[in-house]
Design a protein around this motif. Structure first.
Motif, PDB file in Angstrom:
ATOM      1  N   ARG A  18      35.827  62.446  30.010  1.00 21.43           N
ATOM      2  CA  ARG A  18      34.406  62.732  29.743  1.00 21.43           C
ATOM      3  C   ARG A  18      33.782  63.638  30.797  1.00 21.43           C
ATOM      4  O   ARG A  18      32.746  64.243  30.551  1.00 21.43           O
ATOM      5  N   GLN A  19      34.409  63.763  31.958  1.00 17.15           N
ATOM      6  CA  GLN A  19      33.897  64.656  32.999  1.00 17.15           C
ATOM      7  C   GLN A  19      34.053  66.121  32.619  1.00 17.15           C
ATOM      8  O   GLN A  19      33.472  66.987  33.253  1.00 17.15           O
ATOM      9  N   MET A  20      34.826  66.417  31.599  1.00 16.32           N
ATOM     10  CA  MET A  20      35.091  67.787  31.184  1.00 16.32           C
ATOM     11  C   MET A  20      34.063  68.324  30.187  1.00 16.32           C
ATOM     12  O   MET A  20      34.211  69.434  29.702  1.00 16.32           O
ATOM     13  N   GLY A  21      33.053  67.558  29.872  1.00 12.69           N
ATOM     14  CA  GLY A  21      32.042  68.044  28.940  1.00 12.69           C
ATOM     15  C   GLY A  21      31.496  69.400  29.365  1.00 12.69           C
ATOM     16  O   GLY A  21      31.303  69.675  30.550  1.00 12.69           O
ATOM     17  N   TYR A  22      31.273  70.268  28.385  1.00  5.30           N
ATOM     18  CA  TYR A  22      30.802  71.633  28.651  1.00  5.30           C
ATOM     19  C   TYR A  22      29.480  71.806  27.919  1.00  5.30           C
ATOM     20  O   TYR A  22      29.422  71.730  26.696  1.00  5.30           O
ATOM     21  N   SER A  23      28.422  72.031  28.651  1.00 11.73           N
ATOM     22  CA  SER A  23      27.077  72.142  28.092  1.00 11.73           C
ATOM     23  C   SER A  23      26.997  73.257  27.047  1.00 11.73           C
ATOM     24  O   SER A  23      27.503  74.361  27.258  1.00 11.73           O
ATOM     25  N   ILE A  24      26.352  72.955  25.924  1.00 13.95           N
ATOM     26  CA  ILE A  24      26.160  73.949  24.866  1.00 13.95           C
ATOM     27  C   ILE A  24      25.370  75.146  25.414  1.00 13.95           C
ATOM     28  O   ILE A  24      25.681  76.300  25.112  1.00 13.95           O
ATOM     29  N   ALA A  25      24.367  74.883  26.248  1.00 11.02           N
ATOM     30  CA  ALA A  25      23.583  75.980  26.841  1.00 11.02           C
ATOM     31  C   ALA A  25      24.453  76.855  27.736  1.00 11.02           C
ATOM     32  O   ALA A  25      24.341  78.085  27.714  1.00 11.02           O
ATOM     33  N   GLU A  26      25.354  76.245  28.518  1.00  6.97           N
ATOM     34  CA  GLU A  26      26.283  77.033  29.344  1.00  6.97           C
ATOM     35  C   GLU A  26      27.196  77.875  28.464  1.00  6.97           C
ATOM     36  O   GLU A  26      27.479  79.034  28.782  1.00  6.97           O
TER      37      GLU A  26
END
Length: 129
Positions: A18-26
């Protein structure tokens, strides 16, 4: 049987993944403009099937495996724990003497995401114009 194997065992528990989540805004700011392909990827990430709602971040699938096996495992935090037998009910049982498992608890998401974007940029720059 894996319990008898001499191969080193590494584990990435779900909280580490779960630490690998990538923000949609990014993704919109950093991924989308790189190339037509990265724009296509952005569209896939932001228009998933109806049964899946990523919220504000996309779970980056098997990125932990890529980080640990193809980029580096040295920038992530892990600990060695005694290996345990796995029962038929899939619960941990007794300790296996002289056998350990490396459990990754903190993954280097920054390096993973930066490597992903850099590879896309390099690929786009190498394409004939």
């Amino acid at each position: 049987m894996i319990e008898r194997s001499k191969v080193a065992l590494w584990q990435g528990p779900q909280p580490a993944y779960r630490q690998m989540g990538y923000s949609i805004a990014e993704m919109e700011a950093d991924l989308r403009p790189i190339s037509p392909f990265s724009g296509w990827l952005y569209d896939r990430f932001t228009n998933p099937p109806d049964f899946f709602d990523p919220g504000g971040a996309w779970p980056m699938g098997d990125s932990p495996l890529v980080l640990l096996s193809a980029i580096t495992h040295e920038t992530s935090q892990s600990r060695e724990i005694p290996a345990r037998r796995i029962g038929k009910d899939l619960r941990y049982g007794e300790v296996i003497p002289s056998r350990t498992i490396r459990v990754f608890e903190q993954l280097d998401a920054r390096t993973t995401h930066a490597d992903f974007l850099a590879r896309l940029r390099l690929h786009a720059a190498a394409r004939p114009k």
